[in-house]
Design an enzyme around this catalytic site. Structure first.
Site, short mmCIF file in Angstrom:
data_model
loop_
_atom_site.label_atom_id
_atom_site.label_comp_id
_atom_site.label_asym_id
_atom_site.label_seq_id
_atom_site.Cartn_x
_atom_site.Cartn_y
_atom_site.Cartn_z
N HIS A 100 -44.30 69.28 -53.39
CA HIS A 100 -43.87 70.31 -52.43
C HIS A 100 -44.70 71.60 -52.57
O HIS A 100 -45.27 71.87 -53.64
CB HIS A 100 -42.39 70.63 -52.63
N ARG A 149 -36.90 71.65 -50.83
CA ARG A 149 -38.32 72.04 -50.89
C ARG A 149 -39.26 70.87 -50.59
O ARG A 149 -40.31 71.04 -49.98
CB ARG A 149 -38.65 72.73 -52.22
N GLU A 203 -36.86 66.34 -58.68
CA GLU A 203 -37.50 66.88 -59.87
C GLU A 203 -36.69 66.46 -61.09
O GLU A 203 -35.47 66.21 -60.97
CB GLU A 203 -37.56 68.42 -59.76
N HIS A 273 -41.92 66.01 -56.34
CA HIS A 273 -41.99 67.15 -57.28
C HIS A 273 -43.00 66.90 -58.40
O HIS A 273 -43.37 65.76 -58.67
CB HIS A 273 -40.60 67.36 -57.87
#
Ligand code: 2PG
Length: 345
Positions: A100, A149, A203, A273
């Site tokens: 991202h 994100r 993440e 991520h």
């Protein structure tokens, strides 16, 4: 094997492999963080089960619960022998990985993990730029994490794609969500790209570091300790996931859900991520737990792989939409680009 480093490296610190100081649990403990950890632990528990099952590679149950969509063609789950046969005969497919763009917490230098923070203005620009770079590469399906994100990055990047298909979020969280998000036109479906969001691409859960400033944490616990939490393979941050634990769910998801799509020739983009992608790249590039320590991913830089005959070949990062080299990697990519050019003229 040479250590793979995308874009930049943070140096060559070594992982010492020792356990983190357990006293830190009390010192760093925050009730809000605990809640997040708790919620996540439930999911991690489930993922463990998924991982054991995934050894068998024939995942009827998992498939049934996660891959029903209104837009995707179903890919049947082949048995082990048949699978290795079909891997050899597999179609060629492109795989794009994008970390991202910069988030509002990257900007503030805070540990983020599974806290759901949006992109910063710079992150929005990075996502648009990433989209330009891949605007000539075919994308048939998109996978993102459950975090905004990564989803913003995928959606913003696709606004730049020359094919102008519309990315459509799939909602399979309930029967009703599935029913209410159906598309009733085959033509419209053909002009859509299904987007699957799944927490297993999230993440890594950063435990009691989430929300803390990275520099202040290094000042307090020492650079070496913090580097070990951030980059070692098997040392988890306090009450969080190590890269190894993150890989157990992210790589299992990749193998179970994404690889079958690549095998069937679908071109895939994954927006995720730093650490979930590090674990996937470790698998794709067959990096050792020592090599992955120096693997760093920059925000908003797309990386292209070609999947063919069961093998992933890293093709680096397209640096501009006009760059000739990337599209010459394979005949298929060159042809796709040519078609796009013809559509415009
Ligand atoms: O804070 C995080 O969630 C990650 C990614 O920004 O940090 P790190 O650089 O330690 O992987």
């Amino acid at each position: 094997m040479a250590t793979a480093v995308f874009h930049q490296s943070i140096g060559t610190h070594q992982s010492h492999g020792h356990l983190y100081n357990s006293g830190i649990h009390q010192e760093l403990g925050k009730s809000s963080v605990r809640l997040i950890s708790k919620a996540f632990e439930v999911d991690v528990g489930l993922s463990r089960r998924v991982c054991y099952n995934s050894g068998q590679r024939n995942l009827g149950v998992i498939r049934a619960s996660t891959s029903q969509t209104s837009v995707i063609d179903h890919v049947s789950s082949p048995s082990k022998n048949k699978e290795s046969e079909s891997r050899k005969k597999s179609n060629e497919a492109a795989l794009i990985l994008i970390r991202h763009g910069e988030s509002l917490w990257n900007e503030k230098n805070l540990f983020t993990g599974c806290v759901d923070v949006p992109l910063s203005k710079k992150g929005v620009e990075e996502a648009l730029e990433a989209g330009k770079r891949i605007s000539n590469i075919p994308v048939d399906m998109i996978y993102t994490s459950a975090l905004i994100r990564a989803q913003m990055t995928a959606m913003l990047a696709m606004t730049q794609h020359r094919r102008k298909k519309v990315p459509v979020m799939l909602h399979n969280e309930s029967e009703q969500a599935r029913a209410w998000s159906q598309i009733f036109s085959e033509d419209t479906k053909l002009q859509s790209i299904p987007v699957v969001a799944d927490w297993r691409l999230n993440e890594r859960m950063y435990g009691e570091l989430q929300g803390l400033n990275k520099q202040e944490t290094a000042d307090r616990y020492g650079k070496e300790q913090v580097h070990e939490w951030r980059r070692s393979y098997d040392v988890p941050p306090p009450n969080g996931e190590s890269l190894e634990m993150c890989a157990e769910r992210a790589v299992a998801y990749f193998k179970d859900q994404i690889e079958p799509q690549l095998l069937s020739g679908k071109n895939i983009m994954i927006a995720a991520h730093g650490n979930s992608l590090r674990s996937i790249i470790m698998y794709l590039d067959k990096l050792t737990s020592q090599e992955v320590i120096s693997l760093e991913l920059s925000t908003g830089i797309p990386m292209l792989y070609i999947f063919k005959e069961g093998k992933f070949t890293r093709r680096g990062s397209p640096s501009a939409p006009t760059e000739a080299g990337v599209y010459a990697y394979t005949k298929k990519l060159a042809l796709y680009r040519q078609k796009l050019d013809e559509m415009v003229h």
